[in-house]
Design an enzyme around this catalytic site. Structure first.
Site, PDB file in Angstrom:
ATOM      1  N   HIS A   7      49.925  44.536  45.256  1.00 45.79           N
ATOM      2  CA  HIS A   7      48.758  43.329  45.147  1.00 45.79           C
ATOM      3  C   HIS A   7      49.676  42.081  45.454  1.00 45.79           C
ATOM      4  O   HIS A   7      50.774  41.956  45.433  1.00 45.79           O
ATOM      5  CB  HIS A   7      48.611  43.279  43.796  1.00 45.79           C
ATOM      6  CG  HIS A   7      47.654  44.178  43.187  1.00 45.79           C
ATOM      7  ND1 HIS A   7      46.307  44.242  43.541  1.00 45.79           N
ATOM      8  CD2 HIS A   7      47.806  45.462  42.364  1.00 45.79           C
ATOM      9  CE1 HIS A   7      45.493  45.123  43.012  1.00 45.79           C
ATOM     10  NE2 HIS A   7      46.471  45.731  42.261  1.00 45.79           N
ATOM     11  N   CYS A  48      45.648  49.212  46.140  1.00 40.91           N
ATOM     12  CA  CYS A  48      45.510  49.740  44.888  1.00 40.91           C
ATOM     13  C   CYS A  48      44.485  50.859  44.547  1.00 40.91           C
ATOM     14  O   CYS A  48      44.657  51.874  45.297  1.00 40.91           O
ATOM     15  CB  CYS A  48      45.537  48.790  43.716  1.00 40.91           C
ATOM     16  SG  CYS A  48      46.089  49.493  42.270  1.00 40.91           S
TER      17      CYS A  48
END
Length: 488
Positions: free
Chosen positions: A428, A331
């Site tokens: 994630h 991310c």
């Protein structure tokens, strides 16, 4: 009719979140319909819900303990820190805006109706709602218009159990002091207390439990010895990040600890492996020689990248890459690995663009719209199953995206360097997948054999923790304190 009971703490990180999770598993195993609730949470460790929003990761764990999917109503107000004095406000799973801390005092009164509506909606589905407070019950400087602790307890007309942490010391003073500091109307809400994280012989604190009960008039509900199973459960606060050097570990993984680190439970599956030494590197330290560097998620990518450079970690990372070390950016960490990060709309502040670390041929444009989605696909080139969730602002493009990290519903996701040693992804939870974790660790020379999904470790830990609480907490007395929910 549903009942409810609130758990507040003498301070942050006293174990409220995992205590509620464990009690939720205890009561769920007894056949009750249990729902977790936290009126207001401050955390950059967030989870994506099935109804398309985001909540604190701790409430997602508590939902798992109840055997139900997480929903936005379990944590209606989420504050995601972006600086020492500012945060992003998320209400019922949706981003509202960023604000400075002083502003929030004027915003709080408008949020109580949303908080109560979410709570009553959960109560309609439950036999009992376990409510978690935030921070300390005795923060009288924040009491006006409070929605997180006593303000909510008064508005919803429920009683409170106070939790103290004996491991940090001063637990007698912190529990008794809470009664002294709080307004009488608030302290009268507290009916019992639990002392958490006892190490050593519990009988040595029997007099302490009696003293607290005598001074406060509260019921002693349990002295909970430290339980190692809790270490397998996701931590809520970055301050709880703990790594221990393991004798016999075969590879080292290094993680630089940046101020706005987010979704750091991505690291848990690796940290749990005996064969892997996972080292959190704090400010003022150099990145040591290792096999893999993980750049985790960030709530403020540009400012964290500036911090990264100020530590000299950019130089350390270049040396690591020259030594043929691997890098995984997740991310915000993925965004940092690129050539450029632009922020034309000022999503993160006044800086409109900054150079990335230049290790992947991609650029990122930050945007105000947030991607919140659970995904499944394949890790490439191994073609092993991978699942996770995306929770980010921004779009990343560039030549390296033609060498994708994964395939999601037939679409390329993430990017890899030409030599295959640097990987960037928005996924994630990728390391929670046993097969994907095995493949990534195999790339750095660790023959792990078959690995199971980390969720199995979490489930085992929840059951072990629940067994532990059954022995050390008076569950019957807790249930007796839970009041019937009455809509105001």
């Amino acid at each position: 009719m549903a009942r409810a009971l609130m758990f507040q703490g003498t301070g942050s990180s006293v174990g409220k979140s995992v205590l509620v999770a464990g009690l939720a598993r205890v009561l769920t195993r007894r056949g009750l319909r249990v729902r977790p609730f936290k009126p207001q949470n401050m955390s950059n460790n967030a989870a994506v819900t099935a109804d398309g929003g985001e909540i604190g990761r701790a409430q997602a764990l508590q939902a798992r303990a109840c055997g139900v999917p997480p929903t936005v109503d379990m944590n209606p107000v989420l504050l995601k820190p972006q600086s020492d004095v500012g945060a992003q406000l998320v209400v019922r799973g949706k981003v509202q805006r960023a604000f400075q801390a002083k502003e929030y005092a004027s915003i709080k009164p408008t949020l109580m109706p949303e908080v109560l509506d979410a709570f009553y909606g959960l109560a309609d589905q439950a036999d009992i709602v376990l409510v978690e407070g935030a921070g300390s019950a005795s923060e009288i400087n924040l009491r006006a218009h409070d929605i997180a602790n006593m303000g909510f307890a008064q508005a919803a007309d429920m009683d409170v159990v106070l939790v103290g942490d004996i491991d940090r010391g001063g637990v007698i003073a912190s529990l008794v002091g809470t009664k002294t500091v709080c307004d009488k109307k608030d302290s009268n809400r507290i009916k019992g207390f639990i002392v958490n994280r006892m190490r050593g012989d519990p009988s040595l604190f029997a007099d302490g439990m009696d003293f607290i009960a005598d001074r406060t008039g509260w019921e002693a509900l349990g002295l909970v010895p430290y339980c190692d199973a809790v270490r397998a459960l996701p931590a809520e606060d970055a301050a709880d990040l703990q790594t221990v050097s393991k004798r016999g570990a075969r590879v080292r993984v290094v993680v630089p600890h940046m101020p706005c680190i987010a979704n750091f439970d991505d690291l848990d599956p690796v940290n749990a492996m005996p064969a892997v030494d996972l080292l959190i590197v704090e400010s003022g330290q150099s990145l040591p020689v290792c096999d893999l560097v993980i750049l985790p998620g960030s709530k403020a990518t540009i400012s964290d990248l500036k911090f990264f450079r100020n530590q000299g970690w950019d130089v350390d990372l270049v040396g690591h890459v020259r030594r043929k070390g691997a890098v995984l950016g997740i991310c915000g960490g993925y965004q940092m690995l690129g050539q450029l990060i632009s922020d034309p709309d000022g999503v993160e502040g006044s800086m409109t663009e900054t150079a990335g670390l230049g290790l992947l041929d991609v650029t990122t444009c930050l945007t105000s719209d947030k991607q919140l989605i659970e995904v499944e696909g394949l890790l490439l080139p191994e073609n092993v199953p991978v699942s996770g969730y995306e929770i980010h602002m921004g779009r990343t493009t560039g030549a390296a995206c033609e060498r994708p990290f994964a395939s999601i519903v037939g679409q390329n996701e993430g990017a890899c360097s030409a030599d295959g040693r640097i990987w960037g992804t928005y996924l994630h939870g990728v390391l929670s997948n046993g097969a994907a974790r095995q493949a990534l660790l195999n790339r750095i020379g660790l023959d792990t054999g078959s690995l199971r999904d980390h969720v199995e470790d979490v489930e085992e830990a929840l059951d072990s923790w629940a067994d532990h609480l059954e022995k050390h907490v008076d569950i019957g007395a807790l249930l007796a304190l839970a009041r019937v929910v009455k809509r105001s």
